[in-house]
Scaffold this motif. Sequence first.
Motif, mmCIF file in Angstrom:
data_model
loop_
_atom_site.group_PDB
_atom_site.id
_atom_site.type_symbol
_atom_site.label_atom_id
_atom_site.label_comp_id
_atom_site.label_asym_id
_atom_site.label_seq_id
_atom_site.Cartn_x
_atom_site.Cartn_y
_atom_site.Cartn_z
ATOM 1 N N VAL A 1 0.822 -1.219 0.000
ATOM 2 C CA VAL A 1 0.000 0.000 0.000
ATOM 3 C C VAL A 1 0.858 1.274 0.000
ATOM 4 C CG1 VAL A 1 -2.049 -1.017 1.069
ATOM 5 C CG2 VAL A 1 -0.208 -0.146 2.519
ATOM 6 N N SER B 1 6.480 1.794 3.002
ATOM 7 C CA SER B 1 7.909 2.153 2.964
ATOM 8 C C SER B 1 8.111 3.460 2.200
ATOM 9 C CB SER B 1 8.711 1.029 2.306
ATOM 10 O OG SER B 1 8.506 -0.166 3.011
ATOM 11 N N ILE C 1 13.496 -0.065 1.579
ATOM 12 C CA ILE C 1 13.411 -0.381 0.149
ATOM 13 C C ILE C 1 11.956 -0.477 -0.299
ATOM 14 C CG2 ILE C 1 15.669 -1.491 0.074
ATOM 15 C CD1 ILE C 1 14.156 -4.225 -0.010
ATOM 16 N N VAL C 2 11.763 -0.242 -1.611
ATOM 17 C CA VAL C 2 10.411 -0.141 -2.186
ATOM 18 C C VAL C 2 10.381 -0.935 -3.482
ATOM 19 C CG1 VAL C 2 8.923 1.514 -3.412
ATOM 20 C CG2 VAL C 2 9.950 2.172 -1.229
ATOM 21 N N PRO D 1 4.317 -7.042 -3.797
ATOM 22 C CA PRO D 1 3.989 -7.102 -2.361
ATOM 23 C C PRO D 1 5.061 -7.863 -1.575
ATOM 24 C CG PRO D 1 2.563 -8.559 -3.619
ATOM 25 C CD PRO D 1 3.404 -7.828 -4.609
ATOM 26 N N LYS E 1 -1.800 7.002 -2.177
ATOM 27 C CA LYS E 1 -1.866 6.900 -3.650
ATOM 28 C C LYS E 1 -3.029 7.710 -4.218
ATOM 29 C CE LYS E 1 0.281 2.287 -3.546
ATOM 30 N NZ LYS E 1 0.511 1.027 -4.196
ATOM 31 N N ASP F 1 -2.862 10.150 -5.944
ATOM 32 C CA ASP F 1 -2.526 10.615 -7.302
ATOM 33 C C ASP F 1 -3.096 9.679 -8.362
ATOM 34 O OD1 ASP F 1 0.156 8.693 -7.999
ATOM 35 O OD2 ASP F 1 -0.267 9.034 -5.906
ATOM 36 N N SER G 1 -0.349 11.399 -1.030
ATOM 37 C CA SER G 1 0.383 10.647 -2.037
ATOM 38 C C SER G 1 1.825 10.595 -1.552
ATOM 39 C CB SER G 1 0.316 11.332 -3.409
ATOM 40 O OG SER G 1 1.290 10.736 -4.241
ATOM 41 N N LEU H 1 4.063 9.182 -2.984
ATOM 42 C CA LEU H 1 4.924 9.276 -4.165
ATOM 43 C C LEU H 1 5.252 10.723 -4.505
ATOM 44 C CD1 LEU H 1 6.129 7.172 -6.145
ATOM 45 C CD2 LEU H 1 4.286 7.785 -7.721
HETATM 46 N N1 LIG Z 1 1.019 6.034 -7.616
HETATM 47 C C1 LIG Z 1 1.538 5.870 -6.403
HETATM 48 N N2 LIG Z 1 2.287 4.789 -6.148
HETATM 49 C C2 LIG Z 1 2.786 4.651 -4.904
HETATM 50 C C3 LIG Z 1 2.534 5.589 -3.869
HETATM 51 N N3 LIG Z 1 3.150 5.151 -2.746
HETATM 52 C C4 LIG Z 1 3.773 4.000 -3.079
HETATM 53 N N4 LIG Z 1 3.558 3.690 -4.371
HETATM 54 C C5 LIG Z 1 4.046 2.520 -5.113
HETATM 55 O O1 LIG Z 1 3.467 1.361 -4.526
HETATM 56 C C6 LIG Z 1 4.390 0.261 -4.613
HETATM 57 C C7 LIG Z 1 4.571 -0.343 -3.241
HETATM 58 O O2 LIG Z 1 5.237 0.598 -2.427
HETATM 59 P P1 LIG Z 1 5.978 0.180 -1.077
HETATM 60 O O3 LIG Z 1 6.345 1.434 -0.387
HETATM 61 O O4 LIG Z 1 7.026 -0.816 -1.344
HETATM 62 O O5 LIG Z 1 4.763 -0.524 -0.322
HETATM 63 P P2 LIG Z 1 4.775 -1.267 1.087
HETATM 64 O O6 LIG Z 1 3.448 -1.057 1.701
HETATM 65 O O7 LIG Z 1 5.957 -0.866 1.887
HETATM 66 O O8 LIG Z 1 4.911 -2.767 0.628
HETATM 67 P P3 LIG Z 1 5.394 -4.080 1.486
HETATM 68 O O9 LIG Z 1 6.706 -3.745 2.101
HETATM 69 O O10 LIG Z 1 5.530 -5.112 0.441
HETATM 70 O O11 LIG Z 1 4.320 -4.366 2.449
HETATM 71 C C8 LIG Z 1 5.657 0.841 -5.231
HETATM 72 O O12 LIG Z 1 5.658 0.567 -6.599
HETATM 73 C C9 LIG Z 1 5.552 2.323 -4.963
HETATM 74 O O13 LIG Z 1 6.235 3.125 -5.908
HETATM 75 C C10 LIG Z 1 1.735 6.734 -4.173
HETATM 76 O O14 LIG Z 1 1.456 7.605 -3.359
HETATM 77 N N5 LIG Z 1 1.253 6.798 -5.457
#
Ligand SMILES: Nc1nc2c(ncn2[C@@H]2O[C@H](COP(=O)(O)OP(=O)(O)OP(=O)(O)O)[C@@H](O)[C@H]2O)c(=O)[nH]1
Length: 335
Positions: free
Chosen positions: A57, A60, A73-74, A78, A163, A165, A192, A194
Motif C-alpha cells: 500500500v 515504505s 526499500i520499495v 507485495p 496513492k 494521485d 500521495s 509518491l
Molecule cells: N502512484 C503511487 N504509487 C505509490 C505511492 N506510494 C507508493 N507507491 C508505489 O506502490 C508500490 C509499493 O510501495 P511500497 O512502499 O514498497 O509498499 P509497502 O506497503 O511498503 O509494501 P510491502 O513492504 O511489500 O508491504 C511501489 O511501486 C511504490 O512506488 C503513491 O502515493 N502513489
Amino acid sequence: MRSILFSALSAEKRIYFLCVLCGSAINFIEKRCMDKKNKENTEYLSGFIAIIGPPNVGKSTLLNRLMGKKISIVSPKPQTTRNRIVGIHHGEGFQIAFLDTPGIHKTRTTLHNSMVSSARDALSQVDVLILVIEMSRPDNQEISSILKTIKRTSKPVMLVINKIDQGPKKALLPIIDSYSGRYSFEVIIPVSALNGDGIDILLEELKKRIKPGPQFYPEDMSTDQSEKFLVSEVIREKIYLHTGGDIPYSSAVTVEKMEVNPENNILSISAIIHVESESQKSIMIGRGGKKVRDIGRASRLELEKMFGKRIFLELFVRVEKNWSRDPKALQRLGY
Ligand SMILES: Nc1nc2c(ncn2[C@@H]2O[C@H](COP(=O)(O)OP(=O)(O)OP(=O)(O)O)[C@@H](O)[C@H]2O)c(=O)[nH]1
Ligand SMILES: [Mg+2]
C-alpha cells in the motif's frame, strides 16, 4: 599592563570600575540562568510511531517521504519489507522514530510468520499507529483482521489513504465515510507518498500526538540499521526489480565483507544471494551471468550514492534449500 593601569586610577574611579565589572558579571550569570530556564520550559517532544497496513500500500514509500530520504526499500511487488525498519525524524524541539513494518497478510511460510510477527510486535512498541490503505483498493482483504488487531492495542490510530494521485479526489468521500464507521480513527488523511501531497498535514498531525520525552537518538542518526543490513536491503530491492515469479520471494541477501581500501578509498563489498533451489540459482545468474550482473550494477550505483565513494561489489549466488521454511536458516539470514 592591566594592573598598572588599574593602580593608576583614583580610589573613587577604582570602586566605580569594580562595580561596572561586577554588574556585567551578574548580567552575564543572569542571562545564562534565563537561557537554561527557557530551554527547560520548552519541553522536548518525542515518540514512536508504527506504519502498518496490508502489503504494497506504500508504507515504505511513506516512511521515506516522511524522512526526506530513502531508508526502506520499495518495489511494485507485495511483501518487499521483511523486517521492522526504523527511520528517525529530527525536527526543531522534537524527534519521531517511525517503524516501517512488513505488510500484514495471511502467512504460508515460516518467513511470512516472522514478517507478520515483527509487524504485530511493532504495535506494542509505539505510542501512535498509522494505518495505511490505498485509494484504489480500499477494501483490501487483510483490513478486517488488521482492524481487529489494532482495536486490541487501544492506541491512537491515524488512517492514511495513500496513492491519491491515482484517481479523482471525489473517490475519497465514500472511503472516508466507510472507514469512519469501522473504527474511531484520530484523523483520516489522504496523501500521495509518491509525490508528497498531504505529507505536511500528516506531519503536523503527528507532531500533535507526541508527548514530552527524552531525545532517544542522537541528531545525526537517521536509522538504527547496520551498514551491512542497509547494503543487503539495497541488493534485495534490485532482485525484486530485476526478477519475477517466485525468485524475489525465495531470495535473501547476506553481506559477508565490507572493507575500505585506504590506498584508493574504494569500498569493497562481497555479498551472497541465497536462493532455495538449483533452478532458482540458474535463473538468478542468468544467461552468461547477465541477470546477476544487472542486479550488481544497479546495486552498486545506488550504494555509491549512499556511501559517497566508489564501490567494488562482488555477488555470489548460493543454494540454501527451502530457507524460507526453516527457522534456523531464517535466523542465520537475519529474519
Ligand atoms: N502512484 C503511487 N504509487 C505509490 C505511492 N506510494 C507508493 N507507491 C508505489 O506502490 C508500490 C509499493 O510501495 P511500497 O512502499 O514498497 O509498499 P509497502 O506497503 O511498503 O509494501 P510491502 O513492504 O511489500 O508491504 C511501489 O511501486 C511504490 O512506488 C503513491 O502515493 N502513489
Ligand atoms: Mg515496505
